[in-house]
Write a protein that holds these residues in place. Structure first.
Motif, short mmCIF file in Angstrom:
data_model
loop_
_atom_site.label_atom_id
_atom_site.label_comp_id
_atom_site.label_asym_id
_atom_site.label_seq_id
_atom_site.Cartn_x
_atom_site.Cartn_y
_atom_site.Cartn_z
N ASN A 11 0.71 -1.19 -0.03
CA ASN A 11 -0.11 0.15 -0.14
C ASN A 11 0.73 1.27 -0.12
O ASN A 11 0.32 2.31 0.59
CB ASN A 11 -0.88 -0.19 1.08
CG ASN A 11 -0.38 -0.03 2.55
OD1 ASN A 11 0.76 -0.58 2.72
ND2 ASN A 11 -0.76 0.22 3.45
N ARG A 12 2.02 1.10 -0.91
CA ARG A 12 2.91 2.51 -0.90
C ARG A 12 3.20 2.69 -2.34
O ARG A 12 4.18 2.54 -2.73
CB ARG A 12 4.37 2.40 -0.27
CG ARG A 12 4.06 2.34 1.46
CD ARG A 12 4.00 3.81 2.02
NE ARG A 12 3.51 3.63 3.22
CZ ARG A 12 4.26 3.58 4.48
NH1 ARG A 12 5.56 3.81 4.22
NH2 ARG A 12 3.58 3.85 5.64
N SER A 21 -4.41 2.83 -0.80
CA SER A 21 -4.75 3.71 0.23
C SER A 21 -5.59 3.42 1.46
O SER A 21 -5.16 4.02 2.50
CB SER A 21 -4.83 5.41 0.05
OG SER A 21 -5.97 5.19 -0.81
#
Length: 184
Positions: free
Chosen positions: A40-41, A157
């Motif tokens: 999630n980056r 996100s």
């Protein structure tokens, strides 16, 4: 506790800023160490800048993801979903259901017929012998079951909250904690 094939979800006790509110899919975990990718980056770098020939297969968002703080400038890892379980593609290794790792040395034109989509990660999360076990003992991570859709989420996100919310009890409630509980 071996974690391969599962998720590490950063808990409130995680103090390393590289991993705050992260969800890491664990690719490998042995007595010699562990390796995973942060799911999630997304970065600000478009896939076209790193692997332009793979652009047609990239799952939105079309950015390169930061897989972790280790070898960010050197290691490029791909996760890909096959079209069907009977699809065989040289350079694809299963990890979880229809999602596996893909070798970017494979011709993307050959992969197009077999893969539904690809996500590109630079760097990875890595731990030496006993290092991850120590972080687990300190409560820095929750070890949770992974779903294939977690690995290639179209909404990275919100992945941390979504993974926590599908749990039960107190674990599910941690999804609603503020980033800094002291200001509550």
């Amino acid at each position: 506790m071996l974690t391969a094939g599962r998720l590490l979800v950063a808990s409130a006790a995680m103090v390393d800023p590289n991993f705050e509110h992260t969800v890491v899919f664990m690719v490998d975990h042995t007595d010699d160490g562990a390796l995973g990718v942060v799911l999630n980056r997304p970065s600000d770098t478009d896939v076209d800048e790193v692997l332009p020939n793979w652009r047609a297969l990239v799952i939105p968002p079309a950015s390169v993801f930061i897989g972790g703080p280790v070898q960010v400038g050197d290691a490029v890892i791909g996760l890909a979903r096959v079209r069907s379980s009977s699809d065989a593609l040289d350079g694809w290794q299963p990890l979880l259901g229809p999602v596996g790792s893909v070798d970017f040395a494979t011709d993307p034109l050959d992969a197009l017929a077999h893969l539904e989509g690809v996500r590109v990660f630079v760097g990875y999360a890595g731990w030496g012998p006993g290092q991850l076990e120590a972080e687990l003992a300190q409560g820095g991570w929750l070890v949770l079951d992974a779903l294939p859709d977690d690995l290639l989420s179209d909404a990275p996100s919100t992945l941390w909250r979504r993974v926590l919310r599908r749990q039960t009890g107190e674990v599910a409630m941690t999804a609603n904690q503020p980033p800094d509980p002291s200001v509550n």
